[in-house]
Design a protein around this motif. Sequence first.
Motif, PDB file in Angstrom:
ATOM      1  N   THR A 281      51.029  45.691  37.271  1.00  0.00           N
ATOM      2  CA  THR A 281      50.286  44.574  36.684  1.00  0.00           C
ATOM      3  C   THR A 281      49.748  44.952  35.317  1.00  0.00           C
ATOM      4  O   THR A 281      49.831  44.177  34.363  1.00  0.00           O
ATOM      5  N   TYR A 282      49.210  46.158  35.222  1.00  0.00           N
ATOM      6  CA  TYR A 282      48.678  46.606  33.934  1.00  0.00           C
ATOM      7  C   TYR A 282      49.783  46.678  32.875  1.00  0.00           C
ATOM      8  O   TYR A 282      49.564  46.350  31.709  1.00  0.00           O
ATOM      9  N   PHE A 285      51.493  42.527  32.735  1.00  0.00           N
ATOM     10  CA  PHE A 285      50.682  41.325  32.585  1.00  0.00           C
ATOM     11  C   PHE A 285      50.461  40.942  31.123  1.00  0.00           C
ATOM     12  O   PHE A 285      50.494  39.753  30.790  1.00  0.00           O
ATOM     13  N   ALA A 294      44.249  43.280  31.266  1.00  0.00           N
ATOM     14  CA  ALA A 294      45.226  43.697  32.272  1.00  0.00           C
ATOM     15  C   ALA A 294      44.553  44.452  33.412  1.00  0.00           C
ATOM     16  O   ALA A 294      44.995  44.359  34.568  1.00  0.00           O
ATOM     17  N   ALA A 297      43.136  41.900  35.713  1.00  0.00           N
ATOM     18  CA  ALA A 297      44.249  41.251  36.409  1.00  0.00           C
ATOM     19  C   ALA A 297      44.759  42.135  37.542  1.00  0.00           C
ATOM     20  O   ALA A 297      45.118  41.635  38.622  1.00  0.00           O
ATOM     21  N   MET A 301      44.828  41.043  41.386  1.00  0.00           N
ATOM     22  CA  MET A 301      46.117  40.997  42.076  1.00  0.00           C
ATOM     23  C   MET A 301      46.090  41.812  43.371  1.00  0.00           C
ATOM     24  O   MET A 301      46.561  41.356  44.421  1.00  0.00           O
TER      25      MET A 301
END
Length: 556
Positions: A281-282, A285, A294, A297, A301
């Motif tokens: 995700t990092y 995103f 990120a 996020a 997530m």
Amino acid sequence: MSSSNNDGSSFPLPLGNDGEAVEVAAAKDDDAEQGITTSPSYDLQKVTAPDNGNSNATPASSGNPAAETSPSNPYVPGYPVPIGDVLCYRKATSISNVFYLTWKWLLVNRPQILAGITVALAQVPEAVSFSFVAGVDPIVGLQSAWIMGIMTSLFGGRPGMVAGATGAIAIVLPKIVEKGVGYMFYAIMLAGIIQMIFGVLRLGVLVRMIPHPVMVGFCNGLGVVIGVAQFNIFKVRPEEAEGRNLVEIGGAFAPFTNGWDWVDATEGGWMTFHIIIALLTYAFFPKITNAIPASLAAIIMTTILEWVFVRQIGFRTSTVADLASVAGAFPLPVWASSEYRDVMPPLNGETIAAILPVAFTAAAIGLLESLLTLEIIDEMTNTKGNNNREAIGQGLGNLFSGILGGMGGCTTIGQSMMNLHSGGFTRLSSTVAAIFMLCIILVAYPLINLIPVAGLAGVMFVVTYFTIEWESFKVVFGSCLPQTYRKKYDLETKVKRSDVFVMLSVVTVTLILDLAIGVGVGILLSCLIFAWDTGTRVTLNRAVSEDGHSVIHSLG
């Protein structure tokens, strides 16, 4: 143009493609319509938004003008005050544009606010863990996190730098806590007073005497310590676990040597799944949107996956609620608190003698780690902090932390790096982190309890990556090779082998003993090497005579 952090990541600097600052006139049309007074123009510099380590990424625009700012360029075209300024209302010319100013303030400061929230979330498990190390209740560490954070944000010398409960301070407290938690409170108060005296006497300039190899070793050693510490989530903590002492052989590798039981393979597998999701995700995103950091996020997530997927198929991983209760009340002075007033010792010579060694040690370690972090962030962001003001801010934080029942602390380089890479570089972001931590303690703890600790560990692994100076590995490898091989494989460097030795010594001692001891050893080695070089080298001065017909050589 972006500045390399020696690890492949980039951070925005105020330079154009040709290396010169690019000036952009501020757009004033919208504000003129709203009746906001602005200066005729701003000397703005065109920069790119932080790319969260994805140097080749081309993230989608979030439509937020604040994405084009940096620590050295805190202005947004058409906005009357710098990013992070909470006094935007002084630019209003009528009551009718107050709502417009409020909306625009939220818009341009959104990255700062979200970065602060992200930092606060990541601070929760760390503050709890450091409380266990010190031998106090988790709420003591949580209270320290927001008290240190708010004081250093408002009065410290470096915008965007985050302070809170830290392991560096926690490991010096167990012995004094054995005498009574009241002794610890007095020790932290005295440490704060010592730090403020240090700042008032303007001794912050002493940090400039710390050699660069020591600072590189500090970063690398701390990066390894942060990364290894995340493996604690895979261990089952005993109820009566002992804290770590200041001088403990191999303490940095405690997750592998403390003898605690590992979690079962199934839970460990799902924890690894959360960590991978957080890392992915990092990484990806920002390619979708920069609407939120990120790091935040990644936390969102993994929390969604834990409760919507993992738990629904009959499995689970540890959450913040499994670590300890993060609920609490607004603290009162320890002398007025029903919980602590009966355990406060009399403030006499015996008490001062008992707390003085701990106070001096905590003050010295806190200043060392805080001022080193300030220097590192200065270098990263191409801006300059104030060492003396930071010492005063740290002292105020520790003084009020002790008064309000906290365990003290100092600047945390991991959280400061997270704040920067999440887009936060102003006092607003670190202030939001402190205020949100207080909100977590008072009201938001039911939601925070849902976050899987593995997701937070994944974010801290990202911090580890950005903390370590990866370019230094190339320097170390090259220094170990003969000159011919360095030329052959393009590993030539101007760094002396003695500097490499100092850097490796700092890392080694940090991992074997402690970060503060490692830095002290590095400074001592640098002094000895300098003295040796001074005594074994001769300076030859060359000058041309006044008539220009001869050359004069002299030994200096």
